[in-house]
Structure formats: structure tokens, C-alpha cells
Design an enzyme around this catalytic site. Structure first.
Site, PDB file in Angstrom:
ATOM      1  N   HIS A   1      11.667   8.794  -5.658  1.00 29.05           N
ATOM      2  CA  HIS A   1      10.000   9.288  -5.701  1.00 29.05           C
ATOM      3  C   HIS A   1       9.883   7.785  -5.839  1.00 29.05           C
ATOM      4  O   HIS A   1       8.118   7.683  -6.364  1.00 29.05           O
ATOM      5  CB  HIS A   1      10.086   9.902  -7.493  1.00 29.05           C
ATOM      6  CG  HIS A   1      10.617  11.202  -7.608  1.00 29.05           C
ATOM      7  ND1 HIS A   1      10.024  12.484  -6.767  1.00 29.05           N
ATOM      8  CD2 HIS A   1      11.569  11.171  -7.975  1.00 29.05           C
ATOM      9  CE1 HIS A   1      11.245  13.318  -7.048  1.00 29.05           C
ATOM     10  NE2 HIS A   1      12.233  12.901  -7.779  1.00 29.05           N
TER      11      HIS A   1
ATOM     12  N   SER B   1      -2.652 -14.130   9.832  1.00 34.04           N
ATOM     13  CA  SER B   1      -4.744 -13.428   9.820  1.00 34.04           C
ATOM     14  C   SER B   1      -6.446 -14.163  10.865  1.00 34.04           C
ATOM     15  O   SER B   1      -5.482 -15.313  10.620  1.00 34.04           O
ATOM     16  CB  SER B   1      -4.971 -13.070   8.699  1.00 34.04           C
ATOM     17  OG  SER B   1      -5.938 -12.623   8.735  1.00 34.04           O
TER      18      SER B   1
END
Ligand code: ARG
Length: 434
Positions: A157, A279
Site C-alpha cells: 500500500h 528543464s
């Protein structure tokens, strides 16, 4: 534009309609062109074997077909919109070079079996490549599983669960890629049937030597029924895409792990510089684009599968709808295999960061060890479970290596059974690995 193969005197041809019918077909046929030529050579030889061509005629056709393949590979011959499709281009070129002899090539075949055999040969090559790439990824995973066993938090999980290790992580993906290699092999074997010689889908009034073309093209068997040959178009493509998709599903989960593990928050993994980009605006960024596109590749394959399945709502026999099966197939395999080509090197060169992984293992992650230890000493497991929830540390204390060395269940950290996985991989004897 040369005349269409099917053009008869007085045929009306509307340029706009032809443009629509052609779409990007001729460009896609470039992907299958060399396979189409290979199958054309087999067809010529089979025509000669039944006396439809003289030995000299067959020889000159084969010579010109080989020359066309060479010219295409070197870029001297460009397959473009001058031709309706790749099949027409082959016949046009043979006609240009050999005149009347060139115009004999299409006896006993149709573009319907031509496209089938070309895509099938292409798919068999792609599935071999897929199997080999899976095997290569598995080899790297097995090797790293054998040589590094750093403690790594195991999550369920996405919450901290139990102590795991980098060896368990690699062993898991090794087994996945071995199964995927097997799946690729099975898909390849399943589609390994020769459709050449089924013509438009109903056979022809010639005793074509289909056993010969089956053998010379390296098929395991003949696809006997011409009707089934047409029914298999799309169906076989889906089987191949399923095999590719199975690999990419594993690769997607692997990529997800790496995507998380390379964040500053986890900092479990460093990727080699070449695997990251920057970027355009944020000078500080180092982006793991490669693993993101690896993760994304499954989408292309899933889309191709849906596209082909959607097309197949058809009656039996050739339908032009089937032309659209080639785009997704090409795109899916091209994206998917390109991503998988990078995987072995990425797996070999990613680096684990021992300290952050160790720091992320909190004492509660020993609770399962503790509960089982108590149960082993005779406490009913449910009672042991409640005690360990409050007091999670086993006798060995908060020691990840001790937890791993005690994980003796087969496949667990103390008994990875890498030899079993290695034997499974060796039994496959994947292409290129011998
Ligand atoms: N471009 C076609 C395809 O991919 C080739 C077969 C064309 N056959 C025909 N009868 N129009 O399906």
C-alpha cells in the site's frame, strides 16, 4: 504516380478518394518492405517449382528482388506515395527492370496474403527481439541479485511493511522478465504459420508449393485454410501485442519504483547522468525522463491492442478495415522495443544509496518477524500478533541484516533460489544469447 495494380482501361480514379484510401499506408509498408521482398522471393521460387516460371525467369526475378532490398536498405530506393502500397512498388519495380517477366510475379498471389506474410515475418523477428531483451534484462537482474543485498524497505500500500533487500527486488524482476521471455517465445511459436499461398483468401487454381514456401521462409507450419489465414489477421497481431504488453507492464512497475526511489524524498537510487535531462526553465532540475517514457510505453501497446480489437468487428474474408491494423502494431512495437533496449543498461548502472534506505527502515517493520518468532516458540499467532504490535523488536533487535538472514522461506532473502531462476533462463536459450 504509376498506374494502380488493379487499374483496368476505363477505370475512374479520383485523386481525393485515392488519397483517403492510401492514408499513411505506403509509409507504414516501409516497415514491412524487406519482409515483403523476402516472401516475394519465396513466391517466385515456388512458381518456378510448379513450372509457372522458367529457371531463368525466376533467377532474374530473384536477382531484382534482392537488388531492390539492397537499394531500399541503402536509401537508393525510396518507398513513397508514388506507389499505392509496398506491394505495388515491388511489382512496379520488377516490371520496370524486367518488362514482361516482371509482370509475371503476381500469378497465384494477392496483396491479401502478401500483407499477411510480410507482417507475420516482421512480427516473428520482433518477438525474437522481445524475448532476447527480456532475457538480457533478466541476466542483469540475476547478476545484481547475486552480488548486492542491501536492506531496502519493503512496502505494501506504499506504506512501510517489512524489511526487504535490493537482492529481493532484483530477483523479483529477474523472474518476471524470465516469464516474459517465455511468453514472447510462446507468442512467436503460436503465430509461426505461413499464410503465403492463400491468395485473396480462397486459394487459387494452381498447385502452389506451399510446403516449400513454409520451409524456405522458416515457418514452423503452414496456415492451411485460406479462410483462416484471413481470420488470423489482427488476431495474431493482438497475441503479439499481448506478449509485448506483459513485458511493459512489468517495466512500468519497475519504472514506477525508480521514479519514486529517485525523488529527494526517498533518495534510494541514483541514475547515471545520461538517463536524466533538465528543464528549460528550472535550472535546478534533473528529470528522469527515460524512466517516465519507459513507464508510458505500455500505453502505446494497450492502444494498439484496443485499436486492432475494435477493427476486428468484421465478417470473414479480407476487408480493407484491416489495413489500419498496421499503424498501431508498428507504433506499439517500435516504442515498446526502443524502451526495452535501454533497460538492461539502466538496470546495470542504477546505484542504490545504502544510507537513506537503511534510515527508512523503522522499528515497526520488524513486527512481523517478531510475531512469527513468538508463534514459532508456541504462542498462537493471533496473540503473538497483538504483542508484536506493541513491542515489535525480535530477539535480534532492529537489525535489518538479521531479519534478512532469517527469511528462509524459499524465494525469501535467505534463500533466493537464483540457481532455479538461472536454470529456467538457460532452458529458454533465447535468441542472441545462444
Ligand atoms: N494495404 C492493404 C492492407 O494493409 C494491402 C492489401 C490490399 N488489398 C486489397 N484488396 N485492397 O490491408
Amino acid at each position: 504516380m504509376t498506374d494502380y495494380l488493379w487499374q483496368k482501361p476505363g477505370t475512374c480514379v479520383d485523386a481525393r478518394i485515392m488519397k483517403f484510401l492510401a492514408g499513411d499506408d505506403v509509409l507504414l509498408d516501409a516497415a514491412f518492405f524487406v519482409c515483403d521482398i523476402r516472401a516475394s522471393i519465396a513466391h517466385v521460387e515456388s512458381l518456378q517449382r510448379i513450372g509457372m516460371l522458367t529457371v531463368e525467369e525466376a533467377e532474374s526475378l530473384v536477382r531484382e528482388l534482392r537488388a531492390l532490398a539492397d537499394d531500399f536498405s541503402s536509401g537508393t530506393f525510396v518507398l513513397d506515395a508514388r506507389y499505392e502500397d509496398g506491394h505495388s512498388a515491388i511489382e512496379a519495380r520488377l516490371g520496370e527492370r524486367l518488362g514482361e517477366v516482371g509482370r509475371k510475379v503476381h500469378a497465384g498471389r494477392s496483396r491479401n496474403d502478401q500483407v499477411l506474410v510480410a507482417t507475420r515475418l516482421w512480427l516473428k523477428e520482433r518477438l525474437d527481439e522481445l524475448e532476447s531483451l527480456c532475457a538480457q534484462a533478466a541476466v542483469v537482474c540475476l547478476d545484481r541479485a547475486a552480488h548486492e543485498a542491501l536492506p531496502l524497505p519493503g512496502y505494501t500500500h506504499l506504506q512501510r511493511a517489512v524489511v526487504s533487500s535490493t537482492a529481493m527486488w532484483f530477483a523479483g524482476f529477474a523472474e518476471a522478465f524470465i516469464d516474459d521471455a517465455l511468453r514472447a517465445r510462446q507468442a512467436r511459436d503460436w503465430i509461426d504459420a505461413n499464410p503465403l499461398g492463400t491468395a485473396a483468401g480462397y486459394g487459387v487454381n494452381l498447385p502452389l508449393d506451399r510446403d516449400y514456401t513454409t520451409q524456405t521462409l522458416g515457418f514452423a507450419r503452414m496456415q492451411v485454410s485460406p479462410v483462416y489465414a484471413q481470420l488470423s489477421r489482427g488476431k495474431f497481431e493482438i497475441a503479439a501485442l499481448d506478449a509485448l504488453g506483459a513485458v511493459l507492464l512489468d517495466a512500468r512497475r519497475l519504472a514506477w519504483d525508480l521514479s519514486l526511489f529517485t525523488t529527494a524524498e526517498f533518495d534510494f537510487v541514483d541514475l547515471p547522468d545520461e538517463y536524466t535531462t533538465g528543464s528549460s526553465i528550472m535550472p535546478n532540475k534533473r528529470n528522469p525522463d527515460v524512466i517516465e517514457l519507459l513507464r508510458a510505453s505500455y500505453a502505446t501497446v494497450a492502444a494498439a491492442r484496443v485499436e486492432i480489437e475494435s477493427l476486428l468487428s468484421l465478417p470473414s474474408g479480407y476487408q480493407r478495415d484491416l489495413q489500419y491494423s498496421k499503424g498501431g502494431l508498428w507504433h506499439g512495437f517500435t516504442h515498446g522495443l526502443a524502451a526495452l533496449h535501454l533497460l538492461p543498461d539502466l538496470l546495470a548502472r542504477m546505484q542504490w544509496n545504502a544510507a537513506p534506505m537503511h534510515a527508512a527502515i523503522d522499528p515497526a517493520m520488524y513486527a512481523t518477524d517478531r510475531a512469527i518468532e513468538l508463534a514459532r516458540a508456541g504462542t498462537p499467532f493471533r496473540d503473538a500478533y497483538r504483542r508484536a504490535a506493541v513491542d515489535p523488536l525480535p530477539a535480534a533487535g532492529a537489525d535489518p541484516q538479521a531479519s534478512l538472514s532469517a527469511r528462509v522461506s524459499p524465494g525469501g532473502a535467505a534463500d533466493l533460489r537464483l540457481d532455479v531462476l538461472r536454470a529456467r533462463l538457460a532452458a529458454l536459450r533465447p535468441p542472441q544469447l545462444g
